[in-house]
Scaffold this active site. Structure first.
Site, mmCIF file in Angstrom:
data_model
loop_
_atom_site.group_PDB
_atom_site.id
_atom_site.type_symbol
_atom_site.label_atom_id
_atom_site.label_comp_id
_atom_site.label_asym_id
_atom_site.label_seq_id
_atom_site.Cartn_x
_atom_site.Cartn_y
_atom_site.Cartn_z
ATOM 1 N N GLU A 125 -6.709 -1.628 -0.184
ATOM 2 C CA GLU A 125 -5.932 -0.563 0.444
ATOM 3 C C GLU A 125 -5.086 0.135 -0.620
ATOM 4 O OE1 GLU A 125 -5.012 -1.756 5.033
ATOM 5 O OE2 GLU A 125 -3.571 -2.433 3.537
ATOM 6 N N CYS A 126 -5.205 1.451 -0.705
ATOM 7 C CA CYS A 126 -4.398 2.282 -1.597
ATOM 8 C C CYS A 126 -4.456 1.756 -3.031
ATOM 9 C CB CYS A 126 -2.969 2.379 -1.087
ATOM 10 S SG CYS A 126 -2.062 3.789 -1.787
ATOM 11 N N GLY A 127 -3.413 1.089 -3.533
ATOM 12 C CA GLY A 127 -3.456 0.565 -4.891
ATOM 13 C C GLY A 127 -4.599 -0.401 -5.095
ATOM 14 N N MET A 148 -7.714 1.563 -5.588
ATOM 15 C CA MET A 148 -7.812 2.122 -6.935
ATOM 16 C C MET A 148 -8.318 1.074 -7.930
ATOM 17 S SD MET A 148 -4.222 4.249 -7.057
ATOM 18 C CE MET A 148 -3.627 5.029 -5.549
ATOM 19 N N THR A 197 -9.779 1.940 1.250
ATOM 20 C CA THR A 197 -9.172 3.098 1.893
ATOM 21 C C THR A 197 -7.883 3.445 1.174
ATOM 22 O OG1 THR A 197 -7.836 1.776 3.424
ATOM 23 C CG2 THR A 197 -10.059 2.394 4.154
#
Length: 436
Positions: A327-329, A332, A427
């Site tokens: 999720e998010c970080g 990435m 995501t």
């Protein structure tokens, strides 16, 4: 339902968090059991709440959660002497389109749970006008009751007197007035408040805030203003499916955020959670059947993540046979490369083709409604997931199969669709709840 209060304000940056923490610690020091909640999707404040009260705090969110879920969550405060719910932004600020039980506004929670509102008012640069603002907030929406106000950053005794007289003339109680006192200001960072776990001195800061507020606010009057309403709770609690039976959860300074209610729901459903630290070059537990990389601040640790071969190889080996979600970080880090704020590109794990950059910061902020086009751990194709996105990265490449059709709270299409490749999914939004 316990007696409670909502701490709100006309806008962000007025002092809601400082007052919430100070009240919580001051009452705890008196021997009261204090339970905090956070209205809205902010993921940092609950950690500060826990530091102040010694009890875990969770988010309650009228856009993403139904009334029964919110009632279930606040039921954790049933043994508390007082509940404090910290608002987000201004009292009535939410999104334009209604979600599950509201717009995400703090006022939704106040009305739903019957908790009166204590307003933090900053009268800097004004005097009697502060009373007009308070009166407008008091009268704006039927069902939201104002308990009184606390004045913050008052310039002088004369200034305080002018504002108090104006408030008294319109029947608004002033519980106290705080003179300017920079020493109790909480530290800031690029995503807002720093995380409580990063602040070794957070206990001292909260103690100082509690001492300061106790000197200038009538704590007994504030406590007497609390009230409650009976709200029926869901018999089955939260509508959350664990991503697996045994979950390997990344947990350290780079992977620090997952909503507390999600972890509690996973455990309540029988899942076992083992944590590992990518920054310590640890790999996920080989006995787990799913790996979850939460959000956090990987951009601040990108060089170390890129250099930690054991973590990267272990995660890749895990993903050969079992699902990995970010999720998010975390998303990435599942990608190919991350460019930091200095323009230096760091190789990530390569489980997805995502490339992101912080060289040119661009804020992405808001609620997200995602309809899954492919399965992800715990959720099947077609599931409608509600979440929130907040980051400053820019997508350089997102070449993999989109994970979902994503829209914001107004229905506008969002380009950050998430990705899927093999057993890896990710995501940009942080999951809050699935539509029932």
């Amino acid at each position: 339902m316990p007696a409670g209060l909502v701490i709100s304000a006309p806008a962000s940056g007025v002092g809601k968090t400082t007052l919430t923490l100070a009240l919580a610690r001051a009452w705890r020091n008196r021997g009261l059991r204090v339970q905090c909640f956070k209205s809205g999707p902010d993921y940092i404040d609950p950690a500060f709440h826990a530091a102040a009260t010694g009890r875990a705090s969770v988010n309650v969110d009228s856009w993403a959660m139904d009334r029964a879920t919110i009632a279930h969550l606040v039921g954790r405060g049933s043994d508390a002497d007082i509940v404090l719910a910290e608002g987000s932004m201004g009292l009535f600020d939410g999104v334009a389109a209604r979600g599950v039980s509201g717009t995400g506004a703090t006022a939704d929670i106040a009305e739903m749970l019957g908790w009166p509102v204590v307003l933090v008012i900053d009268p800097s640069g004004q005097a009697q006008t502060a009373a007009a603002i308070a009166a407008g907030l008091r009268d704006y929406r039927a069902g939201v009751r104002l308990a009184g106000v606390v004045l913050n950053r008052v310039a002088s005794p004369r200034h305080e007197d002018l504002v108090r007289r104006a408030m008294n003339d319109i029947g608004i109680a002033v519980f106290g007035a705080l003179p300017r006192h920079a020493e109790i200001s909480l530290p800031k960072r690029h995503l807002g408040l720093v995380q409580a776990e990063e602040q070794a001195e957070i206990g001292e800061l909260i103690d100082e805030a509690a001492r300061f507020v106790s000197e200038h606010v009538d704590l007994d009057a504030v406590l007497r203003s609390a009230a409650a309403r009976s709200v029926p709770s869901a018999a089955n609690g939260l509508n959350v499916t664990p991503p697996g039976q045994r979950i390997a959860l990344a947990r350290d300074a780079a992977f620090s955020f997952v909503y507390p209610h999600m972890l509690e729901a996973w455990r309540a459903a029988g899942a076992e959670i083992s944590t590992f630290s990518p920054l310590a070059d640890e790999a996920p537990d080989a006995s787990a059947d799913v790996c979850w990389l939460p959000g956090g601040y990987p951009e601040l640790h990108a060089g170390k993540i890129a250099a930690n071969a054991r973590f990267r190889s272990g995660l890749r080996a895990f993903a050969e046979t079992r699902p990995v979600h970010g999720e998010c970080g975390g998303y990435m880090v599942l990608g190919t490369a991350l460019t930091d704020a200095d323009g230096i590109s760091h190789e990530m794990t390569g489980l997805l083709g995502l490339e992101t950059s912080f060289a040119k910061r661009r804020m992405h902020l808001g609620y997200r409604l995602a309809a899954l086009a492919a399965p992800m751990p715990g959720h099947q194709v077609g599931a409608r997931l509600r979440g929130h996105e907040f980051h400053y990265s820019t997508i350089v490449a997102q070449p993999d199969t989109p994970l979902a059709a994503v829209h914001d709270a107004t229905g506008a299409v969002i380009a950050e669709t998430g990705s899927r490749r093999g057993h890896a999914t990710g995501t940009f939004f942080h999951l809050i709840a699935e539509d029932r």
